[in-house]
Write an enzyme that holds these catalytic residues in place. Structure first.
Site, PDB file in Angstrom:
ATOM      1  N   CYS A 117      54.275  33.529  53.729  1.00  0.00           N
ATOM      2  CA  CYS A 117      52.936  32.993  54.018  1.00  0.00           C
ATOM      3  C   CYS A 117      52.881  31.469  53.992  1.00  0.00           C
ATOM      4  CB  CYS A 117      51.925  33.595  53.057  1.00  0.00           C
ATOM      5  SG  CYS A 117      51.858  35.373  53.251  1.00  0.00           S
ATOM      6  N   HIS A 244      45.934  29.120  52.887  1.00  0.00           N
ATOM      7  CA  HIS A 244      46.430  30.426  53.308  1.00  0.00           C
ATOM      8  C   HIS A 244      45.462  31.486  52.774  1.00  0.00           C
ATOM      9  CE1 HIS A 244      48.616  34.046  53.755  1.00  0.00           C
ATOM     10  NE2 HIS A 244      48.869  34.170  52.456  1.00  0.00           N
ATOM     11  N   ASN A 274      45.081  39.257  55.315  1.00  0.00           N
ATOM     12  CA  ASN A 274      46.209  38.346  55.120  1.00  0.00           C
ATOM     13  C   ASN A 274      47.168  38.495  56.304  1.00  0.00           C
ATOM     14  OD1 ASN A 274      48.572  37.042  54.368  1.00  0.00           O
ATOM     15  ND2 ASN A 274      48.471  37.702  52.227  1.00  0.00           N
TER      16      ASN A 274
HETATM   17  N1  ACO Z   1      41.444  50.598  45.379  1.00  0.00           N
HETATM   18  C1  ACO Z   1      41.089  51.001  44.149  1.00  0.00           C
HETATM   19  N2  ACO Z   1      41.778  50.682  43.045  1.00  0.00           N
HETATM   20  C2  ACO Z   1      42.889  49.950  43.202  1.00  0.00           C
HETATM   21  C3  ACO Z   1      43.337  49.507  44.468  1.00  0.00           C
HETATM   22  C4  ACO Z   1      42.568  49.863  45.586  1.00  0.00           C
HETATM   23  N3  ACO Z   1      42.890  49.473  46.844  1.00  0.00           N
HETATM   24  N4  ACO Z   1      44.470  48.788  44.298  1.00  0.00           N
HETATM   25  C5  ACO Z   1      44.727  48.763  42.988  1.00  0.00           C
HETATM   26  N5  ACO Z   1      43.780  49.473  42.324  1.00  0.00           N
HETATM   27  C6  ACO Z   1      43.653  49.709  40.902  1.00  0.00           C
HETATM   28  C7  ACO Z   1      44.975  49.579  40.165  1.00  0.00           C
HETATM   29  O1  ACO Z   1      45.703  50.787  40.238  1.00  0.00           O
HETATM   30  C8  ACO Z   1      44.514  49.270  38.761  1.00  0.00           C
HETATM   31  O2  ACO Z   1      44.122  50.448  38.140  1.00  0.00           O
HETATM   32  P1  ACO Z   1      44.427  50.691  36.574  1.00  0.00           P
HETATM   33  O3  ACO Z   1      43.674  49.598  35.863  1.00  0.00           O
HETATM   34  O4  ACO Z   1      43.886  52.061  36.340  1.00  0.00           O
HETATM   35  O5  ACO Z   1      45.896  50.565  36.448  1.00  0.00           O
HETATM   36  C9  ACO Z   1      43.248  48.411  38.982  1.00  0.00           C
HETATM   37  O6  ACO Z   1      42.833  48.683  40.334  1.00  0.00           O
HETATM   38  C10 ACO Z   1      43.491  46.944  38.813  1.00  0.00           C
HETATM   39  O7  ACO Z   1      44.666  46.599  39.549  1.00  0.00           O
HETATM   40  P2  ACO Z   1      45.207  45.132  39.582  1.00  0.00           P
HETATM   41  O8  ACO Z   1      46.444  45.086  40.426  1.00  0.00           O
HETATM   42  O9  ACO Z   1      45.266  44.569  38.189  1.00  0.00           O
HETATM   43  O10 ACO Z   1      43.995  44.471  40.368  1.00  0.00           O
HETATM   44  P3  ACO Z   1      43.725  42.955  40.639  1.00  0.00           P
HETATM   45  O11 ACO Z   1      42.337  42.648  40.249  1.00  0.00           O
HETATM   46  O12 ACO Z   1      44.822  42.075  40.179  1.00  0.00           O
HETATM   47  O13 ACO Z   1      43.740  42.902  42.235  1.00  0.00           O
HETATM   48  C11 ACO Z   1      45.210  42.306  44.002  1.00  0.00           C
HETATM   49  C12 ACO Z   1      44.918  43.310  42.924  1.00  0.00           C
HETATM   50  C13 ACO Z   1      44.065  42.266  44.994  1.00  0.00           C
HETATM   51  C14 ACO Z   1      46.476  42.713  44.728  1.00  0.00           C
HETATM   52  C15 ACO Z   1      45.377  40.918  43.358  1.00  0.00           C
HETATM   53  O14 ACO Z   1      46.254  40.998  42.264  1.00  0.00           O
HETATM   54  C16 ACO Z   1      45.922  39.897  44.308  1.00  0.00           C
HETATM   55  O15 ACO Z   1      45.275  39.540  45.261  1.00  0.00           O
HETATM   56  N6  ACO Z   1      47.114  39.361  44.030  1.00  0.00           N
HETATM   57  C17 ACO Z   1      47.729  38.376  44.850  1.00  0.00           C
HETATM   58  C18 ACO Z   1      48.164  39.013  46.117  1.00  0.00           C
HETATM   59  C19 ACO Z   1      48.674  37.987  47.025  1.00  0.00           C
HETATM   60  O16 ACO Z   1      48.327  36.853  46.937  1.00  0.00           O
HETATM   61  N7  ACO Z   1      49.509  38.424  47.907  1.00  0.00           N
HETATM   62  C20 ACO Z   1      50.054  37.649  48.911  1.00  0.00           C
HETATM   63  C21 ACO Z   1      50.551  36.296  48.472  1.00  0.00           C
HETATM   64  S1  ACO Z   1      51.935  35.859  49.307  1.00  0.00           S
HETATM   65  C22 ACO Z   1      51.588  36.273  50.850  1.00  0.00           C
HETATM   66  O17 ACO Z   1      50.478  36.069  51.294  1.00  0.00           O
HETATM   67  C23 ACO Z   1      52.622  37.018  51.549  1.00  0.00           C
END
Ligand code: ACO
Length: 345
Positions: A117, A244, A274
């Site tokens: 990214c 980004h 994304n």
């Molecule tokens: N729907 C419902 N629940 C979900 C989903 C979904 N789509 N996805 C995850 N959950 C659940 C998980 O299983 C977890 O459940 P649990 O507490 O029972 O274990 C709960 O939601 C919380 O999960 P987390 O992963 O802690 O959620 P978070 O608030 O961190 O959000 C996310 C997840 C959106 C992926 C976030 O961490 C994020 O955006 N991270 C960065 C991602 C990123 O930047 N990626 C790309 C960067 S590099 C590039 O762009 C290539």
């Protein structure tokens, strides 16, 4: 790594972007995954994303955006094509030579850059280097990705995030005082955190979201500060930050760290998701088309991606001719050229 200010400057003089026509709203994913619209909206900011039809390649998207960018630049000679992508159509050869050939540029230097990214910023830096060393006077820089191919279709954590699109700019040799001139570049990486976001050979994307989130906020905040400082600006001088588009909460957290309010942050993740290396040029095209980005604005581009990689640069927004057929579509955030994308579908 930061760039020296030597040799001719690189001036942004053309811009293009395309999105596939199929919008996939959260509701459609909810029918297939154990998720819900509220979770996706509140955790990521995404309402819908554009997904390319199965037969559409990264090359198709890249060529459509690149054609617009060249038209908008008014330049007829391109000395080099640099394509940032995480989803090349083949392990070999690179996708850039095929994109160049689609534009009639046979005989032109063309190669891919892989920094996920952050790829578009790395590609800009590479292009600016070619111009500064007088190896090229004009460089076409493309960011194109079919990121929707990478997640496991059954993975609710990654599938809602990633989508498809392409954007492109043309850089030409110019003077440091001109609008559109790129400022100093800052690039970095830290491979010790490679496993936070990885697609193993023959496998699907594996992501450690919360850790990645923290690194994204820290790195994008730091690299933005550094690029702005190297440009001789203060953060308060910046009219628009174009980050980004990984997650609207990441962008908001960076904004809080840097005290850059929402009205100075360009955001289109709601409607595009994304899109990897396409994310920044797509956001530029949208913001330029809807007037969020205006000539004279002081702009900072900032990115973070798997690797880990990060990068940023600055520019004063130039008065660009809009791409011949580019127009904002019915939804904000969707810069869409129906004629061209339909042609590649
Ligand atoms: N729907 C419902 N629940 C979900 C989903 C979904 N789509 N996805 C995850 N959950 C659940 C998980 O299983 C977890 O459940 P649990 O507490 O029972 O274990 C709960 O939601 C919380 O999960 P987390 O992963 O802690 O959620 P978070 O608030 O961190 O959000 C996310 C997840 C959106 C992926 C976030 O961490 C994020 O955006 N991270 C960065 C991602 C990123 O930047 N990626 C790309 C960067 S590099 C590039 O762009 C290539």
């Amino acid at each position: 790594m930061t760039s020296p200010q030597a040799g001719p400057a690189a001036v942004l003089c053309g811009l293009g972007a395309v999105l596939p026509p199929r919008a996939v709203p959260n509701a459609e994913l909810c029918a297939e995954l154990d998720t819900n619209d509220d979770w996706i909206r509140t955790r990521t900011g995404i309402l819908e994303r554009r997904i390319a039809a199965p037969g559409v390649s990264t090359e198709d998207l890249a060529a459509a955006a690149a054609t617009q960018a060249v038209e908008s630049s008014g330049i007829s000679d391109v000395d080099a094509v640099v394509l940032a992508t995480t989803t090349p159509d083949h392990l070999m050869p690179a996708t850039a030579p095929s994109v160049a050939a689609r534009l009639g540029l046979t005989g032109t230097a063309a190669f891919d850059v892989a920094a996920v990214c952050t790829g578009f910023v790395y590609a800009l830096a590479t292009a600016a280097g070619l111009i500064a060393t007088r190896m090229a006077r004009t460089v076409l820089v493309v960011g194109a990705d079919r990121m929707s191919r990478l997640p496991d279709p059954g993975d609710r954590t990654t599938r809602p995030l990633f989508a498809d699109g392409a954007g492109a700019v043309v850089l030409r040799a110019g003077d440091t005082a001109e609008p559109g001139v790129l400022g100093p570049m800052v690039l970095g990486s830290d491979g010790t955190h490679r496993d936070l976001l990885v697609v193993p050979h023959g496998g699907h994307m594996q992501m450690q979201g919360p850790d990645l989130f923290r690194h994204a906020v820290d790195r994008m905040s730091a690299v933005t500060r550094q690029a702005v400082q190297l440009a001789g600006w203060c953060l308060t001088d910046v009219d628009r930050v174009v980050p980004h588009q990984a997650n609207s909460r990441i962008t908001a957290a960076v904004g809080r760290h840097l005290e850059i309010a929402a009205d100075r942050r360009v955001q289109n993740i709601e409607y595009v998701g994304n899109t990897g290396a396409a994310s920044i040029p797509l956001a530029l095209a949208q913001a330029s088309a809807d007037g969020t980005l205006r000539p004279g604005h002081r702009v900072c581009l900032t990115a973070f991606g798997a690797g880990l990689t990060w990068g940023a640069t600055t520019l004063t927004w130039p008065d660009l001719k809009p791409g011949r057929t580019a127009r904002p579509r019915d939804v904000p955030g969707a810069v869409f050229d129906a004629e061209r994308v339909d042609k590649v579908m």
